[in-house]
Write an enzyme that holds these catalytic residues in place. Structure first.
Site, PDB file in Angstrom:
ATOM      1  CB  SER A 207      25.836  26.383  -9.171  1.00 56.79           C
ATOM      2  OG  SER A 207      26.081  27.216  -8.046  1.00 56.79           O
ATOM      3  NE  ARG A 211      20.397  28.286 -10.391  1.00 53.66           N
ATOM      4  CZ  ARG A 211      21.403  28.071  -9.551  1.00 53.66           C
ATOM      5  NH1 ARG A 211      22.341  28.987  -9.386  1.00 53.66           N
ATOM      6  NH2 ARG A 211      21.484  26.943  -8.872  1.00 53.66           N
ATOM      7  CG  ASN A 215      17.803  29.742 -16.991  1.00 50.21           C
ATOM      8  OD1 ASN A 215      16.687  29.276 -17.164  1.00 50.21           O
ATOM      9  ND2 ASN A 215      18.603  29.338 -16.010  1.00 50.21           N
TER      10      ASN A 215
END
Length: 277
Positions: A207, A211, A215
């Protein structure tokens, strides 16, 4: 660099890759197909170069500030570095519940280093790749955090620290007991607990990496799509210029926010690793 919009997008999303081609040996990839054929052990030269460069920039700036420290009226650089130190120190005090002198320096390094790598996104997407093309480099990306190899590398480092401190603080037996008897404190549920805890443990680095990568990569794609409008007439060029400016301003929030999230989650995970029940 590219003749069609599709080729332009593919070009800007392809890393400069050096690896062992099964037929051509060790070389710099000249096409995306060659890069793919080099396999997992190929090196993304641009990602490595820019991430190291931003790390050296971080060390240079903070070393310069340390050498210029004065007890009198501080300069702008000293003020900036002191603000960074105090911000991270206060955050660690509020979030980290163990005792470890490594956590605050680690958190500061993560935040500033990722921020500097992310900030390369503010450079127009054609500038550096254009210069690289003139110098003979067919592919060249400058934002390391748009490469999953970089984000997974950092998250793997955090994961190894989680395992190290979990064993160091709790012992091998204590760590194994925590995995075996959480959340259900009964020996009958040990298999279920192990599955749940191991999955939860493995999702932490995944994660973290996805993440940050997701982005930054999505933002890069939008910059590239906006850049395509510059060659589509005067009106579209002006529209693209305004959109590029708006998207860059939006990244004044996104770039530090992603560095902050990675840092905070690292502190939280390491704090959990230090908790001995």
């Amino acid at each position: 660099m590219a003749d069609t919009p599709v080729e332009y997008i593919k070009h800007h999303l392809q890393n400069m890759t050096y690896g062992n081609h099964p037929e051509l040996g060790w070389k710099m990839a000249e096409t995306s197909a060659e890069a793919a054929e080099m396999g997992f052990m190929a090196f993304h030269v641009d990602t490595l170069g820019w991430s190291i460069a931003m790390g050296l920039l971080f060390l240079f700036v903070f070393k310069k500030a340390a050498n210029a420290v004065t007890s009198g009226v501080p300069g702008g650089l000293q003020n900036f570095v002191e603000i960074c130190f105090e911000f991270v120190e206060n955050l660690v005090k509020e979030t980290f519940h163990g005792k470890n002198p490594l956590i605050a320096p680690l958190a500061l390094t993560i935040f500033v280093w990722i921020f500097l790598m992310n900030s390369l996104k503010w450079l127009p997407v054609d500038w550096i790749p254009g210069v690289a093309t003139l110098l003979g480099a067919d592919y060249f990306k400058i934002v390391p955090t748009t490469d999953p190899n970089a984000t997974f590398g950092m998250s793997l480092g955090v994961f190894l620290l989680i395992i190290f401190y979990s064993i160091k603080v709790k012992g091998i037996g204590g760590f194994a007991k925590e995995l075996s008897f959480t959340p259900f404190n009964h020996w009958l549920f040990i298999p279920v607990n192990l599955v749940l805890e191991i999955i939860g443990l493995l999702t932490k680095p995944i994660s973290l990496a996805l993440r940050l990568f997701g982005n930054m990569y999505a933002g890069e794609v939008v910059f590239i799509l906006i850049a395509l409008t510059f060659g589509a007439g005067v009106f579209m060029g002006l529209l693209g210029l305004s959109m590029q400016w708006i998207w860059a301003v939006f990244h004044l929030l996104v770039i530090p926010l992603q560095a902050f999230i990675f840092m905070v989650l690292t502190i939280v995970y390491l704090s959990a690793a230090h908790e001995d029940h």
